[in-house]
Write a protein that holds these residues in place. Sequence first.
Motif, PDB file in Angstrom:
ATOM      1  N   ALA A   1       0.867  -1.096   0.024  1.00 25.10           N
ATOM      2  CA  ALA A   1       0.025   0.008  -0.146  1.00 25.10           C
ATOM      3  C   ALA A   1       0.826   1.390   0.016  1.00 25.10           C
ATOM      4  O   ALA A   1       0.443   2.275  -0.324  1.00 25.10           O
ATOM      5  CB  ALA A   1      -0.834   0.239   1.302  1.00 25.10           C
TER       6      ALA A   1
ATOM      7  N   LEU B   1       0.463   6.903   0.734  1.00 25.61           N
ATOM      8  CA  LEU B   1      -0.017   5.794   0.559  1.00 25.61           C
ATOM      9  C   LEU B   1      -0.560   5.749  -1.094  1.00 25.61           C
ATOM     10  O   LEU B   1      -0.499   6.700  -1.711  1.00 25.61           O
ATOM     11  CB  LEU B   1      -1.497   5.299   1.336  1.00 25.61           C
TER      12      LEU B   1
ATOM     13  N   SER C   1      -3.006   5.289  -4.392  1.00 26.78           N
ATOM     14  CA  SER C   1      -4.229   5.876  -4.287  1.00 26.78           C
ATOM     15  C   SER C   1      -5.448   4.487  -4.161  1.00 26.78           C
ATOM     16  O   SER C   1      -5.157   3.432  -4.570  1.00 26.78           O
ATOM     17  CB  SER C   1      -4.543   6.032  -5.935  1.00 26.78           C
ATOM     18  N   ALA C   2      -6.294   5.050  -3.413  1.00 26.06           N
ATOM     19  CA  ALA C   2      -7.357   4.164  -2.886  1.00 26.06           C
ATOM     20  C   ALA C   2      -6.673   2.808  -1.886  1.00 26.06           C
ATOM     21  O   ALA C   2      -7.846   2.145  -1.459  1.00 26.06           O
ATOM     22  CB  ALA C   2      -8.082   3.262  -4.032  1.00 26.06           C
ATOM     23  N   ALA C   3      -5.598   2.942  -1.484  1.00 23.51           N
ATOM     24  CA  ALA C   3      -5.005   2.083  -0.885  1.00 23.51           C
ATOM     25  C   ALA C   3      -5.158   2.157   0.946  1.00 23.51           C
ATOM     26  O   ALA C   3      -5.486   3.646   1.224  1.00 23.51           O
ATOM     27  CB  ALA C   3      -3.546   1.996  -1.005  1.00 23.51           C
ATOM     28  N   SER C   4      -5.158   1.309   1.802  1.00 23.57           N
ATOM     29  CA  SER C   4      -5.515   1.574   3.095  1.00 23.57           C
ATOM     30  C   SER C   4      -4.594   0.823   3.980  1.00 23.57           C
ATOM     31  O   SER C   4      -3.940  -0.226   3.916  1.00 23.57           O
ATOM     32  CB  SER C   4      -7.006   1.149   3.530  1.00 23.57           C
ATOM     33  N   LEU C   5      -4.137   1.568   5.008  1.00 23.37           N
ATOM     34  CA  LEU C   5      -3.132   1.024   6.024  1.00 23.37           C
ATOM     35  C   LEU C   5      -3.015   1.898   7.309  1.00 23.37           C
ATOM     36  O   LEU C   5      -3.540   2.960   7.092  1.00 23.37           O
ATOM     37  CB  LEU C   5      -1.655   1.206   5.325  1.00 23.37           C
ATOM     38  N   THR C   6      -3.002   1.315   8.227  1.00 17.97           N
ATOM     39  CA  THR C   6      -2.954   1.902   9.570  1.00 17.97           C
ATOM     40  C   THR C   6      -1.579   1.969  10.278  1.00 17.97           C
ATOM     41  O   THR C   6      -0.475   1.349   9.644  1.00 17.97           O
ATOM     42  CB  THR C   6      -3.770   1.217  10.567  1.00 17.97           C
TER      43      THR C   6
END
Length: 509
Positions: A426, A450, A452-457
Amino acid sequence: MLAGDMLRRSAERFPLKTAVIWEDQTITYEDLNRTANKLANALISAGIKKGEKVAMLCRNRLEYAVVFFGVARSGAVLVNVSTLYSPDELAFVLEKADVTTLIYESLFKDKIEGVKGQPPLLSRYVSIGGGTDDTDLADFYAAGDESYPDIELKPGDPFCMTYTGGTTGRPKGVLCSHLNRYITAHTVAMEEALDERDAIGMVTPLFHVAALNIMFQPAVLVGATSVFLTKWSPDAFAQMVRQNRMTAAFMVPTQIAMVVSDPGFDAGAYESWRKVSFAGAPMPDWVQKEMMRLLPNVAMTQIYGQSEMGVLTSLRAWYLQDKLGSIGRQAYNVDIALIDTEGHPVPRGQIGEVASRGNNVMLEYYNEPEQTAAFWRNGWAVTGDLAVMDEDGFITLVDRAKDMIISGGENVYPKEIENAIYELDAVAECAVFGIPDDKWGEIPIAYVLLKSAASLTEEEIVDHCARRLARFKRPRQVKFVESFPKTPIGKIQKNLLRDKYWQGKEKKI
């Protein structure tokens, strides 16, 4: 002088004197000398050739002294491995160093099982402490001859290797000769006024140059008693000082800060303590002042150096008040200069890069010819540190030529953390740098962009780094950004991100 001769001479001078104390175990100089011979001869009998690499993965315990001098006398090269390495880092270093024999503390047997079969040259495992299927160290050298090994060694022969983090993202091996480390041992013995009356605390890990070569070797050289502390805490340190009448120690600034800030501080526990040297990270002025107030009988000596060059400067206690913030003067038996980009010394008062030359400087970065070549400039070995020298010869560091973070005395290289973060699909871009921290001096922070459109915490990134790297290298904070400031050629300008954290704070490196 050969490393093994330091122990031999002290054993001849002080045969029945205690050489090492570890918990409830002790060993005399005579017995340490004899046991080191047994190990050296056992290694030779096992077919280990001169120059072959033997690694040591172990906490501070008595066996480290035996292995250190036993390997030195065998003609092999001791590779000191960090106990903080993850299995991936450990496997990389063991392969990179061409290690054929690994001596390890059984506490780390699960980590060792995770690397077995990976380094192609590694075929012999020897354990310390029992509870493994591998040969026990004491059994390995039990049949070794007690006489000094009959092997031809010269002061310029390779002796030991430690791995230091690299800006390329992977650590590189600092290969040093017997002479290199003898010079440093003599520097410390003289600059820190150590002698056979001292009981010297080894309170930082022995796999570090600071404890092993900058403190343990000088202790043996002068015939002092070394006291090994396995797990650091202010309480454990105070108990060690009291029980063993410790007189001297090397500490990183974080440890000194913890001592003077300890709610249970008792000056009576430190009655015997007379000398402390420190290096490895910025020492806040308040810590030095508080140390002088609480323990006025403890003389503080600041030292400065690198794994590659040993100790280069010292700031003795009697200069501390007037030269607070300086790293001191050139040590008595080394050559240093502040040089320009062409390798020429700059006038006093002008900024230059700290450099050294002479028998204190390492042989090479092992199997890294390009990095070794870049280490030299016009006959000078460069440190990567920028500094200024006053008219009295005192040097003050003003910045680093590289982005290394020093957190609690540990060197942390941002590129290594960035490489780990980039393993996450991501992540589009990231930048890691150091921000100030009251306890550790500096801690790593990661700025992450990040895809585009990726998700990560933040938690996922920190946990990933903790799995891939030693725990102290993980970023303590993560900030997500939508863009990075960049140079015209596309390089992220870390200084623009970092500077706001240091406003109003002096970054002493």
